[in-house]
Design a protein around this motif. Sequence first.
Motif, PDB file in Angstrom:
ATOM      1  N   LYS A 102     -62.172 -63.328 -53.552  1.00 13.96           N
ATOM      2  CA  LYS A 102     -62.420 -63.208 -55.219  1.00 13.96           C
ATOM      3  C   LYS A 102     -63.039 -64.557 -55.405  1.00 13.96           C
ATOM      4  O   LYS A 102     -62.746 -65.836 -55.318  1.00 13.96           O
ATOM      5  CB  LYS A 102     -60.802 -63.234 -56.122  1.00 13.96           C
ATOM      6  CG  LYS A 102     -61.474 -63.873 -57.858  1.00 13.96           C
ATOM      7  CD  LYS A 102     -59.930 -63.532 -58.586  1.00 13.96           C
ATOM      8  CE  LYS A 102     -60.609 -63.884 -60.095  1.00 13.96           C
ATOM      9  NZ  LYS A 102     -59.327 -64.168 -60.520  1.00 13.96           N
ATOM     10  N   GLU A 135     -65.316 -67.384 -57.585  1.00 12.38           N
ATOM     11  CA  GLU A 135     -64.814 -68.954 -58.770  1.00 12.38           C
ATOM     12  C   GLU A 135     -65.420 -68.809 -59.530  1.00 12.38           C
ATOM     13  O   GLU A 135     -65.323 -68.941 -61.031  1.00 12.38           O
ATOM     14  CB  GLU A 135     -64.447 -70.649 -57.613  1.00 12.38           C
ATOM     15  CG  GLU A 135     -63.352 -70.358 -56.478  1.00 12.38           C
ATOM     16  CD  GLU A 135     -62.284 -71.171 -55.949  1.00 12.38           C
ATOM     17  OE1 GLU A 135     -62.380 -72.279 -57.706  1.00 12.38           O
ATOM     18  OE2 GLU A 135     -62.521 -71.567 -54.928  1.00 12.38           O
ATOM     19  N   ALA A 172     -66.925 -59.456 -64.694  1.00 15.89           N
ATOM     20  CA  ALA A 172     -65.527 -61.345 -64.562  1.00 15.89           C
ATOM     21  C   ALA A 172     -64.718 -60.507 -66.155  1.00 15.89           C
ATOM     22  O   ALA A 172     -63.687 -61.201 -66.276  1.00 15.89           O
ATOM     23  CB  ALA A 172     -66.638 -61.898 -65.592  1.00 15.89           C
ATOM     24  N   SER A 179     -61.977 -63.622 -67.015  1.00 10.37           N
ATOM     25  CA  SER A 179     -61.140 -64.253 -66.251  1.00 10.37           C
ATOM     26  C   SER A 179     -61.802 -64.680 -64.734  1.00 10.37           C
ATOM     27  O   SER A 179     -60.768 -65.442 -63.902  1.00 10.37           O
ATOM     28  CB  SER A 179     -60.692 -62.694 -65.166  1.00 10.37           C
ATOM     29  OG  SER A 179     -62.166 -61.872 -64.559  1.00 10.37           O
ATOM     30  N   ILE A 180     -63.198 -64.299 -64.943  1.00 13.42           N
ATOM     31  CA  ILE A 180     -64.430 -65.400 -64.329  1.00 13.42           C
ATOM     32  C   ILE A 180     -65.103 -66.251 -64.661  1.00 13.42           C
ATOM     33  O   ILE A 180     -65.962 -65.683 -65.541  1.00 13.42           O
ATOM     34  CB  ILE A 180     -65.170 -64.722 -62.946  1.00 13.42           C
ATOM     35  CG1 ILE A 180     -63.318 -64.213 -61.641  1.00 13.42           C
ATOM     36  CG2 ILE A 180     -65.428 -65.435 -61.369  1.00 13.42           C
ATOM     37  CD1 ILE A 180     -64.154 -63.336 -61.215  1.00 13.42           C
TER      38      ILE A 180
END
Length: 323
Positions: free
Chosen positions: A86, A88, A104, A233-234
């Motif tokens: 995953k 960052e 994302a 989420s990212i």
Amino acid sequence: MSNSKLAFVFPGQGSQKVGMLGDLAESYTVVKDTFAQASEALGYDLWKLVQEGPQEELNMTEVTQPALLTASVATWRVWQEKGGAKPEMMAGHSLGEWSALVCAGIVDFTDAVKLVRMRGQFMQEAVPAGIGAMAAIIGLDDSLVEEACTAAMAAEASNAQDIVSPVNYNSPGQLVIAGHAAAVERAMALCKDAGAKRALLLPVSAPFHTALMKPAADRLAEHIQSTAFESPSIPVVHNVTAQTLTDAEEIKAIMVAQIYSAVRWVACVNALTSAGIGTTVECGPGKVLSGLNKRIDRALNTLSTDSEDALSATLLALPEAGE
């Protein structure tokens, strides 16, 4: 600061080609499933067009944009299916920023497909064919290109309304300018006089990322406003500011501004490396961003996913990856 972190980057217009993702689709059903989802949203068979062409139709911006978005999202879904590491952070170049938003978790894929088709259509319609132009300036400092654009706009009083401005800060020594065709031609000549190695007109149909795109942004704004956006989420580094945002409404606003604002890709990559990113994976067709990223920061490890072999090698190269 550790530079072992991973970022995914998503390509923009220019990376499309007939036959893209053909080999991945033979191994992973999620590729055709993703294209089927896009085809339903668009009302035509996107996979057939991407695989069979003609290239001229694929190059039409209202087709290119959903095609590249879908290709990148399909590749991301393969990556997830394979248990890949995953990332960052994420970033995307122009249209590619929409791919980053989907991956994302900021905007639903089907909604994004519809939005980018409109984005392409509105951008094309904002300036009649032949009025605008874009050109790549190679081998000249950004500041000198900026000065040439300013001088080109001041050069002829009779064309005082003509504009030309830097639009894609792609890598050191590679800056794309755009605007009215005559002003672009004047700026190209001034850049050559200032020592540019090359000044090349680009085969595009509209002056993207200039103030001339404001009507397109205004038209798209109402559609973006009525679309659900979530917090990422990212984290995604945005083209306009080279910064991340967490507020969904602020992300909506910056995606409207992105249409008529310069793509600050050098600043985006520098923001990634400043946050400790040491590896970028180009998620989607081509290796354009891998090349740019390497020129921006030689220390970056740049990997790609544009074929089954490349994807497998990238999965193997990242220690957290699965099989």
